[in-house]
Design a protein around this motif. Structure first.
Motif, short mmCIF file in Angstrom:
data_model
loop_
_atom_site.label_atom_id
_atom_site.label_comp_id
_atom_site.label_asym_id
_atom_site.label_seq_id
_atom_site.Cartn_x
_atom_site.Cartn_y
_atom_site.Cartn_z
N HIS A 69 6.64 -53.36 11.21
CA HIS A 69 5.58 -52.44 10.77
C HIS A 69 4.19 -53.00 11.05
O HIS A 69 4.01 -53.77 11.97
CB HIS A 69 5.78 -52.07 9.30
CG HIS A 69 7.21 -51.69 9.01
ND1 HIS A 69 7.69 -50.42 9.23
CD2 HIS A 69 8.28 -52.42 8.58
CE1 HIS A 69 8.99 -50.38 8.93
NE2 HIS A 69 9.37 -51.59 8.55
N GLU A 103 5.68 -53.92 2.59
CA GLU A 103 6.58 -54.60 3.50
C GLU A 103 5.82 -55.27 4.64
O GLU A 103 6.09 -56.40 5.01
CB GLU A 103 7.61 -53.61 4.06
CG GLU A 103 8.57 -54.25 5.06
CD GLU A 103 9.56 -53.27 5.65
OE1 GLU A 103 9.52 -52.08 5.29
OE2 GLU A 103 10.36 -53.70 6.51
N HIS A 148 12.18 -57.86 8.21
CA HIS A 148 11.88 -56.65 7.42
C HIS A 148 12.20 -56.88 5.96
O HIS A 148 12.78 -57.89 5.58
CB HIS A 148 12.73 -55.47 7.94
CG HIS A 148 12.26 -54.96 9.26
ND1 HIS A 148 11.54 -53.80 9.39
CD2 HIS A 148 12.39 -55.47 10.50
CE1 HIS A 148 11.24 -53.62 10.67
NE2 HIS A 148 11.75 -54.61 11.37
N ALA A 149 11.80 -55.93 5.13
CA ALA A 149 12.24 -55.89 3.73
C ALA A 149 12.72 -54.47 3.48
O ALA A 149 12.09 -53.51 3.93
CB ALA A 149 11.09 -56.26 2.79
N GLU A 183 14.00 -47.46 9.51
CA GLU A 183 13.21 -48.37 10.34
C GLU A 183 12.73 -47.65 11.60
O GLU A 183 11.64 -47.92 12.10
CB GLU A 183 14.01 -49.61 10.71
CG GLU A 183 14.40 -50.49 9.53
CD GLU A 183 13.22 -51.07 8.77
OE1 GLU A 183 12.07 -50.74 9.09
OE2 GLU A 183 13.46 -51.86 7.84
#
Ligand SMILES: [Zn+2]
Length: 476
Positions: free
Chosen positions: A185, A200, A254-255, A288
């Motif tokens: 992101h 995130e 990522h989270a 995602e």
């Protein structure tokens, strides 16, 4: 000579234009409510938030350099205030040219190459107009000259006429293993968010930076980041960066987020051309992949639902060497399992068609659920970020010690028998102290502490410790 048919078509076209103009006037009630700005290493992104769709055009003027953005069918809803430090922008002005046409003029320090597109509303934002200002290549700062190693520094001063000290190529067969770390992101696309406002994009950049620091501390390894700040890179651009940097491994950080706030645990994903191994994988892949839709890839049709699949996982599938990805993924996963609960005990695979011959092993690490309040606060804590990064770097090191790419320093070490002992796992027995374990494995207590990210020497019975490989524990 124009025949009757052509004349008729011209008339229809003219009427069409007239009709279009009337239509635009009729819907000219969009407001520009705010502008947001993201600075990337080579471009500046402006995002205008709108209350409805608009037509627009963008052109540049010189002497002085300016960028003009005409937004047709819009008025200004609020002042356009944005911090333009570290950008080529010196000022932003606006004027209502007609009751329905807003002109925004951007004063520039130097010329830029603009690119613009509209984005339709999505779950997070309404209509947006995105204007990217690409720095012109000639203006871009030259890359810093590489720091020469001691052996190559000449005894006499080098005249600055030559662009850079010519470094001799790395000794044959001793290059670094290159790990490209991708913080998910960024910029316009915040990713998932936690209940206390944790984002995130921020958390994963912090983890990615720490992971880079740790990998750069391992002799024979070099880590590069896809993004180094808060800006968006199209998903396909991330794997392109990996390829340009000659990645031996691509790790996307990522989270997670889930509809259920109770969901918790870390997971590691590799790609598959078979079906998704779990519903979570399918859900994750969708969420995602939505990234490009939010961030705006610019060159894709955002109406095209199929393009939603053009995301991280699809891209990874194009580049992943699946066997290696699963192997390194499993090593990373078992290391992560020592510092945080796991969502799934094995590497998951999301089902996308493999479109291209795989060439870079790639994994996607979901470091935890930011939608879970407990995990969100852990993910934002630097001690936990360090522990997560340590578990990923350990897994990466273990994988490459067993599977060193030919021509690398690690392969040379293995082939010349210099890896005395690879990393091992030690389960703490009753009565053992850190010092005792250090002596037993002939490593220093400091090395043990650092390899396991221990802040104190207190050990728990049954605790797992990573005993680093003796030759590769640290840079010499
Ligand atoms: Zn994500």
């Amino acid at each position: 000579m124009m025949g009757l048919g052509m004349r008729f078509r011209a008339l229809v076209a003219a009427v069409g234009v007239l009709f279009l103009a009337v239509t635009v006037d009729a819907v000219a009630d969009s407001k520009v409510n705010s502008v947001r700005l993201w600075r990337a290493p080579d471009n500046t992104r402006l995002v205008f938030d709108l209350t409805g769709p608009v037509q627009h055009s963008v052109f540049t003027l010189t002497a002085p350099d300016r960028l003009v953005i005409d937004i047709n069918g819009a008025t200004l809803g609020a002042p356009l205030n944005v911090n333009t430090s570290n950008t080529p922008i010196t000022a932003m002005r606006s004027a209502q040219r007609t009751p329905t046409d807003l002109r925004v003029v951007i004063d520039l320090k130097k010329a830029v190459t603009p690119k613009s597109f509209s984005l339709a509303p999505n779950a997070q934002y309404g209509n947006r107009l995105v204007v990217d200002l690409f720095d012109n290549a000639a203006d871009a700062a030259p890359p810093p000259a590489p720091t020469p190693s001691v052996a190559t520094v000449p005894a006499v001063p080098v005249t600055p006429v030559e662009p850079a000290i010519k470094l001799p190529p790395a000794p044959a067969g001793k290059r670094d293993i290159i790990v490209v770390i991708d913080a998910g992101h960024g910029g316009e696309d915040p990713g998932a968010s936690g209940s206390r406002g944790q984002r995130e994009k921020d958390v994963v950049l912090q983890i990615a930076r720490e992971l880079q620091r740790q990998i750069n501390g391992m002799k024979g390894f070099r880590a590069e980041l896809t993004r180094t700040g808060d800006y968006f890179i199209p998903l396909r651009g991330r794997t392109e960066i990996a390829r340009k940097k000659g990645a031996d491994l691509f790790v996307s950080i990522h989270a997670d987020a889930a509809p259920s706030a109770a969901a918790f645990g870390a997971s590691v994903f590799a790609l598959s051309d078979r079906g998704a191994t779990s519903e979570t994988a399918r859900w994750l892949a969708d969420s995602e992949n939505r990234s490009d839709l939010i961030g705006g890839a610019g060159n894709v049709s955002l109406d095209d639902k199929d393009r939603m699949l053009a995301g991280v996982l699809l891209d990874l599938s194009m580049t992943a060497s699946l066997t290696s990805s699963l192997n390194v993924g499993q090593k990373v996963l078992s290391n992560i399992g020592r510092v945080t609960p796991l969502h799934k005990q094995r590497v998951e695979q999301a089902g996308f068609m493999v479109l291209k011959s795989p060439d870079i092993p790639s994994i996607l690490v979901e470091t935890g659920f930011i939608s879970n309040a407990n995990e969100a606060s852990k993910l934002a804590a630097s001690s936990h970020q360090q522990a997560l990064a340590r578990s990923i770097s350990s897994g990466v090191r273990q994988f490459f010690q067993q599977n060193p790419p030919p021509g690398t320093y690690i392969a040379w070490l293995r082939d010349s028998g210099k890896i005395v002992q690879g990393p091992r796992d030690h389960r703490v027995n009753p009565g053992e102290t850190l010092a005792m374990i250090a002596v037993r494995y002939q490593v220093s207590p400091a090395t043990l502490r650092s390899a396991n990210n221990l802040s104190s020497d207190e050990l728990k019975i049954g605790q797992h410790l990573t005993i680093p490989g003796t030759e590769l524990a640290a840079k010499e």
